[in-house]
Write a protein that holds these residues in place. Structure first.
Motif, PDB file in Angstrom:
ATOM      1  N   ILE A  74       5.526  -7.439 -16.185  1.00 56.47           N
ATOM      2  CA  ILE A  74       5.732  -8.338 -15.167  1.00 56.47           C
ATOM      3  C   ILE A  74       6.002  -7.696 -13.457  1.00 56.47           C
ATOM      4  CG2 ILE A  74       7.133 -10.180 -14.161  1.00 56.47           C
ATOM      5  CD1 ILE A  74       5.372 -10.948 -16.427  1.00 56.47           C
ATOM      6  N   LEU A  75       7.039  -6.742 -13.646  1.00 55.45           N
ATOM      7  CA  LEU A  75       7.274  -6.117 -12.419  1.00 55.45           C
ATOM      8  C   LEU A  75       6.030  -5.198 -12.176  1.00 55.45           C
ATOM      9  CD1 LEU A  75      11.048  -5.119 -12.494  1.00 55.45           C
ATOM     10  CD2 LEU A  75       9.697  -7.030 -11.385  1.00 55.45           C
ATOM     11  N   TYR A  76       5.414  -4.528 -12.907  1.00 58.33           N
ATOM     12  CA  TYR A  76       4.225  -3.840 -12.770  1.00 58.33           C
ATOM     13  C   TYR A  76       3.191  -4.648 -12.136  1.00 58.33           C
ATOM     14  CZ  TYR A  76      -0.067  -0.918 -13.636  1.00 58.33           C
ATOM     15  OH  TYR A  76      -1.276  -0.072 -13.418  1.00 58.33           O
ATOM     16  N   VAL A  77       2.949  -5.607 -12.665  1.00 61.05           N
ATOM     17  CA  VAL A  77       1.850  -6.510 -11.932  1.00 61.05           C
ATOM     18  C   VAL A  77       2.203  -7.155 -10.616  1.00 61.05           C
ATOM     19  CG1 VAL A  77       0.351  -8.458 -12.265  1.00 61.05           C
ATOM     20  CG2 VAL A  77       0.887  -7.081 -14.370  1.00 61.05           C
ATOM     21  N   ALA A  78       3.394  -7.389 -10.540  1.00 64.34           N
ATOM     22  CA  ALA A  78       3.872  -8.008  -9.366  1.00 64.34           C
ATOM     23  C   ALA A  78       3.766  -7.222  -7.937  1.00 64.34           C
ATOM     24  CB  ALA A  78       5.379  -8.394  -9.577  1.00 64.34           C
ATOM     25  N   GLU A  79       4.189  -5.645  -8.553  1.00 60.78           N
ATOM     26  CA  GLU A  79       3.749  -4.659  -7.455  1.00 60.78           C
ATOM     27  C   GLU A  79       2.422  -4.626  -6.784  1.00 60.78           C
ATOM     28  OE1 GLU A  79       4.291  -0.754  -8.691  1.00 60.78           O
ATOM     29  OE2 GLU A  79       3.796  -0.048  -6.925  1.00 60.78           O
ATOM     30  N   LYS A  80       1.408  -4.904  -7.983  1.00 62.05           N
ATOM     31  CA  LYS A  80       0.064  -4.777  -7.841  1.00 62.05           C
ATOM     32  C   LYS A  80      -0.417  -5.680  -6.795  1.00 62.05           C
ATOM     33  CE  LYS A  80      -0.561  -1.165 -10.142  1.00 62.05           C
ATOM     34  NZ  LYS A  80      -0.588  -0.068  -9.313  1.00 62.05           N
ATOM     35  N   ILE A  81       0.177  -6.859  -6.809  1.00 59.14           N
ATOM     36  CA  ILE A  81      -0.393  -7.996  -5.958  1.00 59.14           C
ATOM     37  C   ILE A  81       0.300  -8.048  -4.529  1.00 59.14           C
ATOM     38  CG2 ILE A  81      -1.034  -9.358  -7.868  1.00 59.14           C
ATOM     39  CD1 ILE A  81       1.432 -11.321  -7.070  1.00 59.14           C
ATOM     40  N   GLY A  82       1.076  -6.901  -4.318  1.00 57.67           N
ATOM     41  CA  GLY A  82       1.439  -6.619  -2.847  1.00 57.67           C
ATOM     42  C   GLY A  82       3.038  -6.823  -2.735  1.00 57.67           C
ATOM     43  N   MET A  83       3.770  -6.309  -3.853  1.00 54.55           N
ATOM     44  CA  MET A  83       5.087  -6.278  -3.348  1.00 54.55           C
ATOM     45  C   MET A  83       5.757  -5.022  -2.676  1.00 54.55           C
ATOM     46  SD  MET A  83       6.207  -8.439  -6.434  1.00 54.55           S
ATOM     47  CE  MET A  83       7.862  -8.295  -6.441  1.00 54.55           C
ATOM     48  N   LYS A  84       4.889  -4.021  -2.409  1.00 49.08           N
ATOM     49  CA  LYS A  84       5.236  -2.718  -2.109  1.00 49.08           C
ATOM     50  C   LYS A  84       4.734  -2.634  -0.946  1.00 49.08           C
ATOM     51  CE  LYS A  84       5.278   1.663  -4.315  1.00 49.08           C
ATOM     52  NZ  LYS A  84       4.474   2.673  -5.117  1.00 49.08           N
ATOM     53  N   PRO A  85       5.871  -2.698   0.165  1.00 52.28           N
ATOM     54  CA  PRO A  85       5.556  -2.859   1.446  1.00 52.28           C
ATOM     55  C   PRO A  85       5.109  -1.792   2.151  1.00 52.28           C
ATOM     56  CG  PRO A  85       7.909  -3.233   1.491  1.00 52.28           C
ATOM     57  CD  PRO A  85       7.287  -2.814  -0.014  1.00 52.28           C
ATOM     58  N   THR A  86       5.733  -0.349   1.723  1.00 49.48           N
ATOM     59  CA  THR A  86       5.490   0.766   2.428  1.00 49.48           C
ATOM     60  C   THR A  86       4.595   1.493   2.059  1.00 49.48           C
ATOM     61  OG1 THR A  86       7.278   1.638   1.218  1.00 49.48           O
ATOM     62  CG2 THR A  86       7.786   0.992   3.295  1.00 49.48           C
ATOM     63  N   GLN A  87       4.050   2.506   2.761  1.00 47.56           N
ATOM     64  CA  GLN A  87       3.069   3.467   2.363  1.00 47.56           C
ATOM     65  C   GLN A  87       3.389   4.277   1.098  1.00 47.56           C
ATOM     66  OE1 GLN A  87       1.197   5.472   5.589  1.00 47.56           O
ATOM     67  NE2 GLN A  87      -0.139   6.730   4.204  1.00 47.56           N
ATOM     68  N   GLU A  88       2.388   4.218   0.236  1.00 43.45           N
ATOM     69  CA  GLU A  88       2.898   4.714  -1.160  1.00 43.45           C
ATOM     70  C   GLU A  88       2.904   6.193  -0.894  1.00 43.45           C
ATOM     71  OE1 GLU A  88       1.401   3.087  -4.882  1.00 43.45           O
ATOM     72  OE2 GLU A  88       0.381   5.113  -4.825  1.00 43.45           O
ATOM     73  N   LYS A  89       3.974   6.790  -1.666  1.00 42.88           N
ATOM     74  CA  LYS A  89       3.933   8.365  -1.385  1.00 42.88           C
ATOM     75  C   LYS A  89       2.776   8.931  -2.277  1.00 42.88           C
ATOM     76  CE  LYS A  89       6.453  12.048  -3.577  1.00 42.88           C
ATOM     77  NZ  LYS A  89       5.482  12.479  -4.473  1.00 42.88           N
ATOM     78  N   GLY A  90       2.184   9.766  -1.607  1.00 43.70           N
ATOM     79  CA  GLY A  90       0.979  10.500  -2.221  1.00 43.70           C
ATOM     80  C   GLY A  90      -0.176  10.776  -1.335  1.00 43.70           C
ATOM     81  N   PHE A  91      -1.303  10.542  -1.625  1.00 45.76           N
ATOM     82  CA  PHE A  91      -2.461  10.919  -0.883  1.00 45.76           C
ATOM     83  C   PHE A  91      -3.416  10.008  -0.862  1.00 45.76           C
ATOM     84  CE2 PHE A  91      -6.590  13.546  -0.772  1.00 45.76           C
ATOM     85  CZ  PHE A  91      -6.227  14.308   0.339  1.00 45.76           C
ATOM     86  N   GLY A  92      -3.720   9.340   0.223  1.00 41.87           N
ATOM     87  CA  GLY A  92      -4.862   8.700   0.234  1.00 41.87           C
ATOM     88  C   GLY A  92      -4.873   7.106  -0.090  1.00 41.87           C
ATOM     89  N   THR A  93      -3.414   6.876  -0.417  1.00 47.44           N
ATOM     90  CA  THR A  93      -3.355   5.390  -0.908  1.00 47.44           C
ATOM     91  C   THR A  93      -2.482   4.576   0.123  1.00 47.44           C
ATOM     92  OG1 THR A  93      -1.580   6.140  -2.371  1.00 47.44           O
ATOM     93  CG2 THR A  93      -3.453   5.519  -3.336  1.00 47.44           C
ATOM     94  N   TYR A  94      -2.784   3.399   0.462  1.00 51.02           N
ATOM     95  CA  TYR A  94      -2.119   2.580   1.359  1.00 51.02           C
ATOM     96  C   TYR A  94      -2.069   1.181   0.749  1.00 51.02           C
ATOM     97  CZ  TYR A  94      -0.663   0.491   5.662  1.00 51.02           C
ATOM     98  OH  TYR A  94       0.266  -0.064   6.532  1.00 51.02           O
ATOM     99  N   ARG A  95      -0.960   0.610   0.964  1.00 54.76           N
ATOM    100  CA  ARG A  95      -0.697  -0.756   0.607  1.00 54.76           C
ATOM    101  C   ARG A  95      -0.299  -1.742   1.759  1.00 54.76           C
ATOM    102  NH1 ARG A  95      -1.494  -1.252  -4.383  1.00 54.76           N
ATOM    103  NH2 ARG A  95      -1.144   0.848  -5.543  1.00 54.76           N
ATOM    104  N   LYS A  96      -0.884  -2.558   2.004  1.00 54.62           N
ATOM    105  CA  LYS A  96      -0.516  -3.603   2.923  1.00 54.62           C
ATOM    106  C   LYS A  96       0.860  -4.210   2.991  1.00 54.62           C
ATOM    107  CE  LYS A  96      -2.607  -8.099   2.170  1.00 54.62           C
ATOM    108  NZ  LYS A  96      -2.851  -7.760   0.651  1.00 54.62           N
ATOM    109  N   ASP A  97       1.289  -4.339   4.265  1.00 50.57           N
ATOM    110  CA  ASP A  97       2.685  -5.030   4.047  1.00 50.57           C
ATOM    111  C   ASP A  97       2.477  -6.462   3.685  1.00 50.57           C
ATOM    112  OD1 ASP A  97       5.433  -4.270   6.154  1.00 50.57           O
ATOM    113  OD2 ASP A  97       5.106  -6.219   4.847  1.00 50.57           O
ATOM    114  N   ASP A  98       3.233  -7.055   2.704  1.00 48.65           N
ATOM    115  CA  ASP A  98       3.331  -8.186   2.177  1.00 48.65           C
ATOM    116  C   ASP A  98       4.533  -8.983   1.853  1.00 48.65           C
ATOM    117  OD1 ASP A  98       0.979 -10.051   1.959  1.00 48.65           O
ATOM    118  OD2 ASP A  98       0.042  -8.776  -0.033  1.00 48.65           O
TER     119      ASP A  98
END
Ligand SMILES: [Zn+2]
Length: 394
Positions: free
Chosen positions: A95-119
């Motif tokens: 549940i939490l894994y999927v929730a994160e995928k639909i945009g619950m992670k507002p900051t830039q992901e640590k790492g290289f080349g990935t970015y999630r929009k603020d949601d």
């Protein structure tokens, strides 16, 4: 608590594709259901560790159907299986894994080349009572929980004592040295006639045990997670790179890596090049975002794609034969498109991508670039072609 039904309502085909990709099954193809007209997404059957593209996602009814063996699965049940989540970890791991995928992670992901929009707005409707002031704590917690699931560690390594240290003759004959097999901790399970392949994360911790079966009845499922006394030692293949721990220093040093499909190629590379080996295996014909980020985080800027030769694409007669039959023609096109789409994705993430191609027919069908000896590999590697997005013909 996040409401499961509400979460399901927000699942889009794009999210499903992203989740499947991250877990080792990039979209294979799409089609339309004859009776209901809904769009279908087809993936490799990672639900049971299979390799055929027979796991189907129904975009309207939002469930999966595995035509090989699992049958119908709810969306969440399928995610649970492909990520090896235990019943007791269902909320965290699914549940939490999927929730994160639909945009619950507002900051830039640590790492290289990935970015999630603020949601943040989505988040507030999903989980009542999470105020913006508590947001960072919540995200930290979520991130930690996800990391725990993703990097499930088998801390008790004595499980490996269960197996014999016997070296498998067949692999020696294929050119893998005893030294390389020992270095990677390859073992033997006499009772089941399995070659045992421990998988480690980038820090060397044991995260899974795969087996290569030599039994004829397993010929379609040669590589699977090992089961010992009813316990499943599988892990999410798409979240790790086999060989990264052993070859980390050389990869960091040179800023380069060779991506191959199978563990055996990593072992052959070790036999040929020892501590200078830069090969890592994705354990499938795919590269997930997570796997690409593992390399990016080590400072890798050049990746070489050394996938298995499934088609003889530079042999005119063979190509004519593929194209003369609609089904082989489709498979051949899919193979070429798949390599291009992986290369294109990696290029989009900022890597310089080189594709190892067997233009001179030095490899047999199904061979990896490492399978015909060191010299052949070196020639193929030296002639790897730089991928140029602009030249793509779709
Ligand atoms: Zn299945």
């Amino acid at each position: 608590m996040i409401d499961k039904d509400e979460l399901l309502q927000r699942i889009t085909p794009e999210i499903v594709i992203e989740i499947m990709d991250e877990n080792g099954a990039p979209l294979n193809h799409t089609s339309r259901d004859g009776s209901t007209g809904q769009k279908l997404l087809w993936f490799k059957t990672i639900c049971h560790g299979g390799s055929k593209p027979k796991l189907c996602y129904f975009t309207q009814s939002k469930n999966f159907f595995c035509y090989t063996s699992c049958g119908v699965m709810s969306f969440f049940e399928c995610i649970k299986r492909i990520r090896n989540v235990r019943d007791s970890d269902f909320y965290k791991g699914v549940i939490l894994y999927v929730a994160e995928k639909i945009g619950m992670k507002p900051t830039q992901e640590k790492g290289f080349g990935t970015y999630r929009k603020d949601d943040r707005d989505d988040m507030r409707t999903l989980e009542d009572g999470v105020s913006i002031s508590g947001w960072n704590d919540y995200c930290e917690k979520l991130k930690k929980q996800n990391e725990e699931i993703n990097n499930k560690i088998i801390s008790d390594e004595t499980i490996l004592d269960y197996f014999e240290n016997k070296v498998y003759e067949g692999w020696l004959k294929e050119g893998i040295s005893e030294k390389s097999m020992k270095k990677y901790g390859i073992k033997w399970y006499e009772y089941q006639k399995h070659i045992i392949i421990p998988h480690r994360n980038k820090d060397g911790q044991l995260i899974g045990i795969r087996r290569r079966s030599l039994k004829p009845e397993d010929r379609n499922n040669k590589y699977m997670p090992e089961f010992i006394e009813g316990k499943d030692y599988g892990h999410s293949l798409g979240l790790n790179l086999y060989g990264l721990y052993e070859n980390r220093a050389a990869i960091e040093d040179r800023g380069k890596a060779i991506i191959v499909e199978g563990e055996k190629s990593v072992l052959l590379s070790d036999t040929y090049f020892g501590k200078n080996s830069i090969a890592v295996a994705t354990c499938g014909f795919s590269v997930s975002n997570k796997q690409a980020n593992l390399l990016g985080d080590l400072g890798v800027r050049q990746v070489y794609l050394g996938f298995d030769k499934d088609f003889d694409e530079f042999n005119k007669d063979a190509v004519m034969k593929y194209n003369s039959n609609p089904s082989t023609k489709r498979d051949f096109e899919m193979y070429k498109n798949k390599i291009n789409s992986i290369a294109s994705k990696l290029a989009g993430m900022g890597f310089a991508v080189y594709i190892i191609k067997d233009k001179e027919g030095k490899l047999k069908l199904k061979d990896s670039p490492f399978d015909e000896g060191k010299e052949t590999f070196q020639k193929l590697f030296a002639n790897a072609e730089k991928f140029d997005q602009k030249k793509l013909k779709w």
